[in-house]
Design an enzyme around this catalytic site. Structure first.
Site, PDB file in Angstrom:
ATOM      1  N   GLY A  96       0.821  -1.210   0.000  1.00 14.00           N
ATOM      2  CA  GLY A  96       0.000   0.000   0.000  1.00 14.00           C
ATOM      3  C   GLY A  96       0.855   1.260   0.000  1.00 14.00           C
ATOM      4  N   THR A 214       5.097   1.330   6.338  1.00 12.82           N
ATOM      5  CA  THR A 214       3.691   1.057   6.651  1.00 12.82           C
ATOM      6  C   THR A 214       3.106   2.203   7.463  1.00 12.82           C
ATOM      7  OG1 THR A 214       2.245  -0.198   8.139  1.00 12.82           O
ATOM      8  CG2 THR A 214       4.570  -0.506   8.477  1.00 12.82           C
ATOM      9  N   ASP A 216       0.559   1.770   9.081  1.00 12.34           N
ATOM     10  CA  ASP A 216      -0.027   1.115  10.257  1.00 12.34           C
ATOM     11  C   ASP A 216       0.949   1.013  11.424  1.00 12.34           C
ATOM     12  OD1 ASP A 216      -2.242   0.816   8.718  1.00 12.34           O
ATOM     13  OD2 ASP A 216      -2.186  -1.362   8.574  1.00 12.34           O
ATOM     14  N   TYR A 367      -8.102   6.865   1.860  1.00 19.36           N
ATOM     15  CA  TYR A 367      -6.745   6.932   1.310  1.00 19.36           C
ATOM     16  C   TYR A 367      -6.110   8.313   1.448  1.00 19.36           C
ATOM     17  CZ  TYR A 367      -8.023   2.440  -0.642  1.00 19.36           C
ATOM     18  OH  TYR A 367      -8.420   1.139  -0.781  1.00 19.36           O
TER      19      TYR A 367
HETATM   20  N1  LIG Z   1       4.764 -14.332   2.420  1.00 20.85           N
HETATM   21  C1  LIG Z   1       5.119 -13.672   1.320  1.00 20.85           C
HETATM   22  N2  LIG Z   1       6.115 -14.144   0.527  1.00 20.85           N
HETATM   23  C2  LIG Z   1       6.474 -13.498  -0.603  1.00 20.85           C
HETATM   24  N3  LIG Z   1       5.923 -12.341  -1.006  1.00 20.85           N
HETATM   25  C3  LIG Z   1       4.936 -11.821  -0.276  1.00 20.85           C
HETATM   26  C4  LIG Z   1       4.481 -12.445   0.938  1.00 20.85           C
HETATM   27  N4  LIG Z   1       3.476 -11.697   1.452  1.00 20.85           N
HETATM   28  C5  LIG Z   1       3.331 -10.660   0.600  1.00 20.85           C
HETATM   29  N5  LIG Z   1       4.190 -10.719  -0.413  1.00 20.85           N
HETATM   30  C6  LIG Z   1       4.301  -9.790  -1.535  1.00 20.85           C
HETATM   31  O1  LIG Z   1       4.815  -8.541  -1.105  1.00 20.85           O
HETATM   32  C7  LIG Z   1       4.160  -7.480  -1.778  1.00 20.85           C
HETATM   33  C8  LIG Z   1       3.546  -6.515  -0.812  1.00 20.85           C
HETATM   34  O2  LIG Z   1       2.790  -7.215   0.172  1.00 20.85           O
HETATM   35  P1  LIG Z   1       1.520  -6.583   0.878  1.00 20.85           P
HETATM   36  O3  LIG Z   1       1.119  -7.485   1.975  1.00 20.85           O
HETATM   37  O4  LIG Z   1       0.512  -6.248  -0.152  1.00 20.85           O
HETATM   38  O5  LIG Z   1       2.017  -5.165   1.426  1.00 20.85           O
HETATM   39  P2  LIG Z   1       3.028  -4.787   2.564  1.00 20.85           P
HETATM   40  O6  LIG Z   1       4.392  -5.088   2.088  1.00 20.85           O
HETATM   41  O7  LIG Z   1       2.773  -3.342   2.739  1.00 20.85           O
HETATM   42  O8  LIG Z   1       2.656  -5.607   3.770  1.00 20.85           O
HETATM   43  C9  LIG Z   1       3.135  -8.106  -2.694  1.00 20.85           C
HETATM   44  O9  LIG Z   1       3.662  -8.204  -3.999  1.00 20.85           O
HETATM   45  C10 LIG Z   1       2.929  -9.451  -2.059  1.00 20.85           C
HETATM   46  O10 LIG Z   1       2.482 -10.430  -2.959  1.00 20.85           O
HETATM   47  O1  LIG Z   2      -6.849  -0.724  -0.211  1.00 20.30           O
HETATM   48  P1  LIG Z   2      -5.444  -1.202  -0.107  1.00 20.30           P
HETATM   49  O2  LIG Z   2      -4.515  -0.560  -1.084  1.00 20.30           O
HETATM   50  O3  LIG Z   2      -5.357  -2.685  -0.124  1.00 20.30           O
HETATM   51  O4  LIG Z   2      -4.875  -0.735   1.275  1.00 20.30           O
HETATM   52  C1  LIG Z   2      -5.532  -0.833   2.495  1.00 20.30           C
HETATM   53  C2  LIG Z   2      -4.579  -1.168   3.616  1.00 20.30           C
HETATM   54  O5  LIG Z   2      -3.329  -0.577   3.473  1.00 20.30           O
HETATM   55  C3  LIG Z   2      -2.874  -0.019   4.702  1.00 20.30           C
HETATM   56  O6  LIG Z   2      -2.918   1.365   4.555  1.00 20.30           O
HETATM   57  C4  LIG Z   2      -1.490  -0.398   5.029  1.00 20.30           C
HETATM   58  O7  LIG Z   2      -1.233  -1.700   4.706  1.00 20.30           O
HETATM   59  P2  LIG Z   2       0.158  -2.167   4.100  1.00 20.30           P
HETATM   60  O8  LIG Z   2       1.111  -1.010   4.174  1.00 20.30           O
HETATM   61  O9  LIG Z   2       0.575  -3.279   4.997  1.00 20.30           O
HETATM   62  O10 LIG Z   2      -0.093  -2.565   2.693  1.00 20.30           O
HETATM   63  C5  LIG Z   2      -3.880  -0.508   5.733  1.00 20.30           C
HETATM   64  O11 LIG Z   2      -4.071   0.401   6.762  1.00 20.30           O
HETATM   65  C6  LIG Z   2      -5.097  -0.729   4.915  1.00 20.30           C
HETATM   66  O12 LIG Z   2      -5.873  -1.743   5.452  1.00 20.30           O
END
Ligand SMILES: Nc1ncnc2c1ncn2[C@@H]1O[C@H](COP(=O)(O)OP(=O)(O)O)[C@@H](O)[C@H]1O
Ligand SMILES: O=P(O)(O)OC[C@H]1O[C@](O)(COP(=O)(O)O)[C@@H](O)[C@@H]1O
Ligand SMILES: [Mg+2]
Length: 445
Positions: A96, A214, A216, A367
């Site tokens: 995000g 993040t 969060d 957002y």
């Molecule tokens: N367990 C995992 N192993 C490999 N890639 C992952 C894993 N979890 C998430 N990703 C990848 O990392 C990227 C970002 O993950 P996401 O959870 O959407 O956001 P954030 O990094 O903010 O937590 C995405 O491309 C997602 O598919």
């Molecule tokens: O609508 P999106 O892009 O999936 O994002 C929503 C989520 O992204 C956040 O802003 C932050 O999440 P990540 O940074 O872990 O992706 C959360 O607070 C919210 O739930």
């Protein structure tokens, strides 16, 4: 702040950062470093930053001071591992949006070029997707990153969705990348760890450094993540509006929903900054709606007493009030049910049942709190994180993130940074401040 990863379970071995090899090249920054002496504001590269910051915490380890779990400090090293002239770096932003992404990108590019002489920096577009697709990476030059730190979003784009680590490493190999900077949250860092492991399997000299992102603020062993401060500051605008509306009408209730999937830091900090909030509902603290001690009764009581009330709810709060349908997003994150809509309806129904007057105003900044440019504090933080990330990469560290712990820049192995979740501690001082400032009951059930 507390992590669900118990600090007591962390061993010194778990905090050891992986190295690609012995740094044997004199750093271009060596001269500057030689004049430095250790001070309370400068941690020498051989010093260590303690994991525990209380006497009781350290004493509970029952070991000598030298054996206490500790983190490697961030910062430039006299000797580096990579020859700057023969080094190509790459940057990717995932997950995000978060204020400060562009600041980090620019900070990396300028630090690499100006202080190490690494001028070959590639930007892969649209998150990890850019590492498996056909699109060419963009060459990140001084000119290309000029002024981007004043803009929200990320010039590289971002995405969710898992990608095959093997294909990603093949792409990096194809472009001759030896430093990979991955800017993202917990999911991204898990992906980064897989890339680092795959590179090792192939005998490839690839430094993978994460810069934790993040809004969060849910990454453990990091005082605060970049963008968080900007995000909660923006959320206070919505709370101010809700308060103005609620306090200007009879029986006014202002309800504000803010982001925060599993951690309620944005809700807590924005509420404290506003200091006009009566209830803060976060994922960490379950509550019930009905009953004498439930939220609806307490809200009604506050409105009667005060004439109005303001409620801030984190999007991940009260999820146990819904039946989870198993829906996930592209990255595998659970899709949350809309607690804002539920609260709004239940408050309306509750007042309607007794025909009491109610003037409910619902504000969802959505957002708007994360798509904005970084504020000055986050801008400084992003730049310093970027500098620390470059120092770590050039020194041959890998599978680690840069962060700040007890106010010091440190290196944290990725498994530690992703081994738990930073959450508001029901017994901690932050939640106590919230209870003190709002006067809400300790339990709403
Ligand atoms: N367990 C995992 N192993 C490999 N890639 C992952 C894993 N979890 C998430 N990703 C990848 O990392 C990227 C970002 O993950 P996401 O959870 O959407 O956001 P954030 O990094 O903010 O937590 C995405 O491309 C997602 O598919
Ligand atoms: O609508 P999106 O892009 O999936 O994002 C929503 C989520 O992204 C956040 O802003 C932050 O999440 P990540 O940074 O872990 O992706 C959360 O607070 C919210 O739930
Ligand atoms: Mg995440």
């Amino acid at each position: 702040m507390v992590s669900t990863a118990d600090p007591l379970s962390i061993t010194p071995a778990a905090l050891r950062v992986r190295r690609l090899g012995e740094p044997g090249i004199v750093s271009p920054m060596a001269e500057l470093l030689q004049s430095r002496v250790s001070s309370p504001h400068y941690v020498h590269e051989l010093d260590r930053v303690l994991l525990d910051d209380t006497v009781d915490g350290a004493a509970a380890r029952l070991c000598d001071v030298a054996d206490l779990p500790s983190l490697e400090p961030g910062g430039p090293r006299e000797y580096i591992y990579f020859d700057p002239a023969a080094t190509r770096a790459a940057i990717v932003t995932c997950g995000g949006l978060c204020p400060g992404l562009n600041n980090v990108i620019r900070g990396l590019v300028l630090e690499l070029a100006d202080n190490y002489g690494v001028t070959e920096v590639l930007g892969f577009r649209d998150g990890f997707r850019g590492l498996v697709g056909d699109s060419e990476p963009v060459r990140l030059t001084h000119d290309l990153v000029a002024g981007i730190h004043n803009r929200g979003g990320t010039i590289l784009g971002t995405s969710r969705g898992n990608q095959d680590p093997s294909r990603m490493v093949t792409t990096l190999q194809h472009y001759g990348v030896s430093l990979l900077f991955v800017i993202g949250g917990d999911g991204t860092l898990r992906g980064a760890a897989k890339i680092a492991d795959e590179a090792v399997r192939r005998g490839m000299r690839l430094a993978v450094i994460g810069i934790p992102k993040t809004i969060d603020n849910d990454i453990p062993f990091i005082d605060q993540s970049f963008g968080f401060q900007t995000a909660f500051t923006r959320a206070t605008d919505s709370i101010k509006s809700a308060h103005t509306e609620a306090s200007s009408t009879p029986h006014g209730v202002g309800l504000v929903k803010v982001m925060g999937r599993h951690s309620g830091f944005i809700a807590c900090y924005a509420a404290l900054a506003s200091h006009d909030v009566d209830f803060v509902l976060v994922p960490e603290m379950p509550f019930s709606l009905a009953g004498e001690s439930g939220f609806l009764a307490k809200l009604r009581h506050r409105v009667r007493r005060q004439g109005h009330a303001v409620v801030v709810v984190a999007e991940g709060a009260g999820q146990d009030l819904f039946e989870y349908d198993g829906a996930v997003d592209a990255s595998g994150n659970a899709r949350l049910a809309d607690i804002g809509a539920l609260l709004r309806q239940r408050i309306i129904d509750d007042y309607a049942a007794t025909r009491e007057e109610l003037s409910l105003r619902y504000v969802d900044p959505g957002y708007a709190i994360r798509s904005v440019p970084a504020n000055a504090w986050d801008a400084v933080y992003c730049l310093r994180l970027a500098q620390a990330a470059v120092h770590a990469a050039m020194a041959g560290r890998t599978a680690m993130v840069v962060g700040r712990w007890h106010g010091r820049f440190v290196h944290i192995p990725i498994p530690v940074a992703t081994g738990g979740r930073n959450q508001v501690d029901p017994n901690g001082d932050l939640w106590m401040s919230v209870l003190e400032a709002t006067g809400q009951p300790e339990r709403l059930f």
